[in-house]
Design a protein around this motif. Sequence first.
Motif, mmCIF file in Angstrom:
data_model
loop_
_atom_site.group_PDB
_atom_site.id
_atom_site.type_symbol
_atom_site.label_atom_id
_atom_site.label_comp_id
_atom_site.label_asym_id
_atom_site.label_seq_id
_atom_site.Cartn_x
_atom_site.Cartn_y
_atom_site.Cartn_z
ATOM 1 N N ASP A 207 -60.721 100.665 12.532
ATOM 2 C CA ASP A 207 -61.769 100.504 13.533
ATOM 3 C C ASP A 207 -61.778 99.031 13.929
ATOM 4 N N SER B 183 -63.993 107.383 16.539
ATOM 5 C CA SER B 183 -64.922 107.349 15.424
ATOM 6 C C SER B 183 -64.657 106.113 14.588
ATOM 7 N N ASN B 184 -65.678 105.640 13.901
ATOM 8 C CA ASN B 184 -65.472 104.524 12.987
ATOM 9 C C ASN B 184 -64.940 105.026 11.643
#
Length: 84
Positions: free
Chosen positions: A9, A34-35
């Motif tokens: 990320d 998404s993280n």
Amino acid sequence: MRLEVCCLDRVGLAKDILMILEGYGINLLAIDASNQGFLYLQFAEVNFDTLSELLPLIRKVEGVHDVRTVSFICLLYTSDAADE
């Protein structure tokens, strides 16, 4: 065509990948991130030769661990996002 990118990320990662797609004239249809370490991309089908060039280039992007084709794009939502 759908790709799942396993990655860190980090700021600018999606932009770096999108620049590769732009270089091939590929129009992005959907993206989800998404993280949790995944980025999903959907675009029109490309031929095998183009895909064989794209995947190694995406793998060379800083922070990318792997990339593969998938049969569906996983939309990542949390309950917090649904409340907004």
